[in-house]
Scaffold this active site. Structure first.
Site, PDB file in Angstrom:
ATOM      1  N   GLU A   1       5.072  11.445  -2.937  1.00 46.76           N
ATOM      2  CA  GLU A   1       5.186  10.313  -3.842  1.00 46.76           C
ATOM      3  C   GLU A   1       5.496   9.103  -2.875  1.00 46.76           C
ATOM      4  O   GLU A   1       6.733   9.048  -2.455  1.00 46.76           O
ATOM      5  CB  GLU A   1       6.021  10.515  -5.011  1.00 46.76           C
TER       6      GLU A   1
ATOM      7  N   GLY B   1      14.981   2.404  -6.581  1.00 45.17           N
ATOM      8  CA  GLY B   1      16.423   1.850  -6.251  1.00 45.17           C
ATOM      9  C   GLY B   1      16.426   0.653  -4.984  1.00 45.17           C
ATOM     10  O   GLY B   1      17.548   0.287  -4.598  1.00 45.17           O
TER      11      GLY B   1
ATOM     12  N   ASP C   1       9.452   5.692   1.296  1.00 44.11           N
ATOM     13  CA  ASP C   1       9.887   4.605   0.825  1.00 44.11           C
ATOM     14  C   ASP C   1      10.114   3.500   2.230  1.00 44.11           C
ATOM     15  O   ASP C   1      10.403   4.112   3.180  1.00 44.11           O
ATOM     16  CB  ASP C   1      11.069   4.618   0.201  1.00 44.11           C
TER      17      ASP C   1
ATOM     18  N   HIS D   1       2.127  -1.347  -5.107  1.00 44.63           N
ATOM     19  CA  HIS D   1       1.100  -1.889  -5.982  1.00 44.63           C
ATOM     20  C   HIS D   1       0.383  -2.970  -5.534  1.00 44.63           C
ATOM     21  O   HIS D   1      -0.566  -3.556  -6.413  1.00 44.63           O
ATOM     22  CB  HIS D   1       1.843  -2.302  -7.474  1.00 44.63           C
TER      23      HIS D   1
ATOM     24  N   GLU E   1      -0.845   4.794  -9.612  1.00 38.63           N
ATOM     25  CA  GLU E   1      -0.217   4.279 -10.912  1.00 38.63           C
ATOM     26  C   GLU E   1      -0.280   2.657 -10.900  1.00 38.63           C
ATOM     27  O   GLU E   1      -0.401   2.019 -10.010  1.00 38.63           O
ATOM     28  CB  GLU E   1       1.300   4.709 -10.932  1.00 38.63           C
ATOM     29  N   ASP E   2       0.067   2.245 -12.088  1.00 38.97           N
ATOM     30  CA  ASP E   2       0.200   0.844 -12.270  1.00 38.97           C
ATOM     31  C   ASP E   2      -0.869  -0.119 -11.814  1.00 38.97           C
ATOM     32  O   ASP E   2      -0.590  -0.998 -10.962  1.00 38.97           O
ATOM     33  CB  ASP E   2       1.661   0.280 -11.554  1.00 38.97           C
TER      34      ASP E   2
END
Length: 394
Positions: free
Chosen positions: A195, A200, A227, A271, A296-297
């Site tokens: 993912e 955070g 991340d 995104h 997503e999004d």
């Protein structure tokens, strides 16, 4: 068997006789890994209002027994080696049965290899609701429930896990029912999931809600999170965080070579449309045939500040516009052209697309179905396809 101990235990749990595979393993290490997995699952189940220790005894070769103390309580607990003087709950396992239950596919308990003993009554008991022994016995029953359920795979729904860990995939968004529809078939698989986006922001110990959700839903999976910030404090068994920028295709390809191929990739990262497209182009070759790539999004595809375009709705530089090109690629054998067109890698390997509000699933395989109306004039750009897994580094 090769690979990490967790991976070897997952493979052993698939075998008709796990004990054969466990003979070469250090039983102390096996029990330690199993107890860490069990302790991590206790948070999924209700336990006693007052913390209570459950003793788990594991029978190993040479008549040895390895004991752990599992702290059951309202918020779950940890496990540590040791024995209690007079435990209220004692669970006894043989080693093969423990590995089968903890690391094997979900299913009803087989009824073998496990015994549970509750503490006996000390003598005549006055059966009143507030009798201290009865109250404690009720707490012990709840502790036994929490411990025994944690020894088996989680069988609940994804939305409950999202709520438990604070993931916005249910509530902030309404994604979990779509995820279960498309990913539920992977649930018992020994899979790799990546993912993008941990959450955070810059706080090193914040985020990771979705990663924990995926870890427990795919109870036999290896879950990776990517991340731009260092999130290594969130690492735990079967959950590994990686640092990097999804806009860097070279980094993504190196990551995939080291940790892939992947069965599932989920882009919940920046995104930004250009980042979404870069990540797809870099990582989709490392998705196994039969796997799924999720984005997503998608609402940001229409927002200029995220590199979107709210006026030219087919702009291929936006996330949704790019997905529309995949629809055309899915039908590339039916398109009429002058013979100069050559199919792209997605044309040859995207076999299905499913779009929901702000959410897309892209299926991976070999797009080789026969074109319709083959008599129509067109060239046939299909060539011998490369082995997708070989191209993914297997």
């Amino acid at each position: 068997m090769t690979g990490s101990l967790v991976q070897r235990l997952l493979a052993a749990a698939d075998a008709p006789d796990p004990g054969v595979h466990l003979a070469a393993e250090d039983p102390e290490a096996v029990v330690a890994v199993a107890m860490a997995e069990v302790a991590g699952r206790t948070v999924l189940y209700p336990g006693p209002a007052t913390p209570l220790t459950v003793q788990i005894d594991v029978d190993v070769a040479d008549a040895r027994q390895i004991s752990y103390l599992l702290a059951a309580g309202p918020d779950g607990g940890q496990a540590r080696p040791g024995r209690a003087d007079d435990p209220w709950v004692r669970v006894r396992y043989d080693l093969a049965a423990l590995v089968r239950d903890v690391f094997g596919p979900a299913g009803p308990w087989t009824g073998t290899g496990r015994d549970v003993v509750m503490k006996d009554e000390p003598g005549p008991v006055e059966y009143k609701p507030d009798d201290p022994w009865l109250v404690r016995r009720e707490e012990a029953t709840r502790a036994a429930y929490q411990a025994l359920r944690a020894c088996e795979p989680y069988r609940g729904d994804l939305a409950a896990l999202a709520l438990r860990f604070g993931s916005d995939k249910w509530g902030g968004h309404w994604y979990t029912s779509h995820y279960e529809r498309h990913l539920g078939g992977f649930r018992d698989h020994r899979l790799n999931l990546l993912e993008i986006g941990i959450g955070g922001y810059h706080e090193p110990d914040a985020g990771g809600a979705s990663l924990r959700m995926w870890k427990h839903y795919f109870h036999r999976g290896s879950v990776y999170g990517l991340d731009v910030y260092d999130k290594s404090l969130l690492d735990e068994p079967r959950l590994t965080t990686l640092r990097g920028d999804q806009a860097d295709p070279a980094m993504l390809a190196d990551l995939a070579r080291r940790h892939g191929p992947f069965d599932i990739v989920i882009d919940d990262g920046s995104h930004v449309s250009s980042h979404v497209i870069t990540a797809f182009q870099a990582l989709f070759p490392y998705v196994r045939p039969g796997g799924v790539y999720v984005i997503e999004d998608l609402h940001t595809s229409y927002w200029p500040e995220w590199g979107g375009n709210g006026t030219d709705l087919s702009d291929p530089a936006t996330s949704v516009g790019f997905l529309k090109t995949l629809v055309d690629g899915l039908h590339h054998r039916d398109r009429l052209h002058d013979g100069s067109y050559q199919p792209t890698y997605p044309d040859l390997t995207v076999t299905g697309l499913h779009l929901y509000h702000n959410l897309a699933f892209v299926e991976k395989g070999r797009n080789t179905e026969q074109a319709n109306a083959t008599w129509r004039p067109r060239n046939d750009p299909m060539r011998d396809l490369p082995d997708p897994q070989r191209s993914a580094g297997e």
